[in-house]
Design an enzyme around this catalytic site. Structure first.
Site, mmCIF file in Angstrom:
data_model
loop_
_atom_site.group_PDB
_atom_site.id
_atom_site.type_symbol
_atom_site.label_atom_id
_atom_site.label_comp_id
_atom_site.label_asym_id
_atom_site.label_seq_id
_atom_site.Cartn_x
_atom_site.Cartn_y
_atom_site.Cartn_z
ATOM 1 C CE LYS A 1 -4.087 -2.106 2.229
ATOM 2 N NZ LYS A 1 -4.312 -3.136 3.409
ATOM 3 C CG HIS B 1 1.409 -9.896 17.276
ATOM 4 N ND1 HIS B 1 1.792 -11.209 18.570
ATOM 5 C CD2 HIS B 1 2.554 -10.933 16.814
ATOM 6 C CE1 HIS B 1 2.567 -11.321 19.019
ATOM 7 N NE2 HIS B 1 3.497 -11.224 17.772
#
Length: 115
Positions: free
Chosen positions: A54, A100
């Site tokens: 991206k 995470h």
């Protein structure tokens, strides 16, 4: 000056199910070294590659193994670039942050313009 920013999040359980359901997917997405980490860290590495995608220009031609996520001795994550992307990104500073927790893996990539 900032040349690109990318962010991605991955549901770790869903990511694990995709790896289980699709033979060869782990090998397609990750280098041999990357495949040694646990599933949460692997999901974060996938998010990193998506965030990098991206952050780059639309015509970059990124291949999965051309951007390997490594950790420095102090634990800080970084990319090891290979192939065409290494030449394209040469001279730029690429910043990577991984996380995470609570079943979600995330990554953000910031690319600073070549000096």
């Amino acid at each position: 000056m900032i040349d690109g920013i990318g962010i991605d999040v991955v549901d770790i359980k869903r990511f694990h199910e995709s790896l289980e359901r699709t033979p060869g997917l782990r090998e397609k997405l990750f280098t041999e070294s990357e495949r040694t980490v646990n599933e949460s860290s692997l999901a974060a590495r996938f998010a990193a590659k998506e965030a990098l995608y991206k952050a780059l220009s639309p015509d970059h031609g990124l291949h999965w193994h051309d951007a390997e996520v490594i950790n420095h001795l102090n634990g800080k994550p970084a990319f090891l670039f290979r192939g065409e992307i290494a030449e394209m990104i040469s001279g730029s500073r690429v910043h990577l942050s991984l996380s995470h927790d609570a079943g979600i893996a995330s990554a953000i990539v910031v690319i600073e313009e070549k000096a």
